[in-house]
Write a protein that holds these residues in place. Structure first.
Motif: not given
Length: 109
Positions: A68-76
Motif C-alpha cells: 500500500v505504502n510502497a516502497p516502505a518495508d512493513r514487517a519483519i
C-alpha cells in the motif's frame, strides 16, 4: 537468497512483485533442481524483500514489503523452513523517508 549448505538447499523469493500476494518463498537443491513452494507472503504484507536463514533452528526470517505504502518495508517476520508457524515479529511504521534497508540474524550460543 539464503543458502543452507548443511541441508543442501537454496531459499529464494519468486514473484514479479506486480500484484500483492503473488510472491512466494521457494526452496531448491543447491544445483537449482527440485524447486518447491515453502510459503506464500500474505496479501496484507505484499512482497518478500529480504531473506535470512537460521539453519540450526530451521527458521527463515523475512522482511516484508508494504504494497500500500510502497516502497516502505512493513514487517519483519519468521517462518519455519517447512512453511509452518508464520509469525510477525515486528510491525514497522510507514515513513515518508523509506523503511528498513536490511537486517542480520545472529544466533547467540
Amino acid at each position: 537468497l539464503a543458502v543452507d549448505y548443511e541441508n543442501g538447499f537454496l531459499y529464494f523469493s519468486d514473484g514479479m512483485e506486480t500484484e500483492p500476494g503473488d510472491t512466494v518463498l521457494m526452496r531448491a537443491n543447491l544445483d537449482g533442481t527440485g524447486a518447491v513452494q515453502v510459503w506464500a507472503a500474505p496479501l496484507s504484507y505484499g512482497f518478500i524483500r529480504r531473506i535470512e536463514l537460521d539453519a540450526d533452528n530451521g527458521v527463515i526470517y523475512v522482511l516484508l514489503k508494504d504494497h500500500v505504502n510502497a516502497p516502505a518495508d512493513r514487517a519483519i517476520a519468521r517462518v519455519n523452513t517447512d512453511g509452518s508457524d508464520f509469525q510477525i515479529l515486528r510491525e514497522l511504521p510507514y515513513s515518508l523517508y523509506g523503511g528498513v534497508e536490511g537486517f542480520t540474524v545472529s544466533i547467540a550460543p
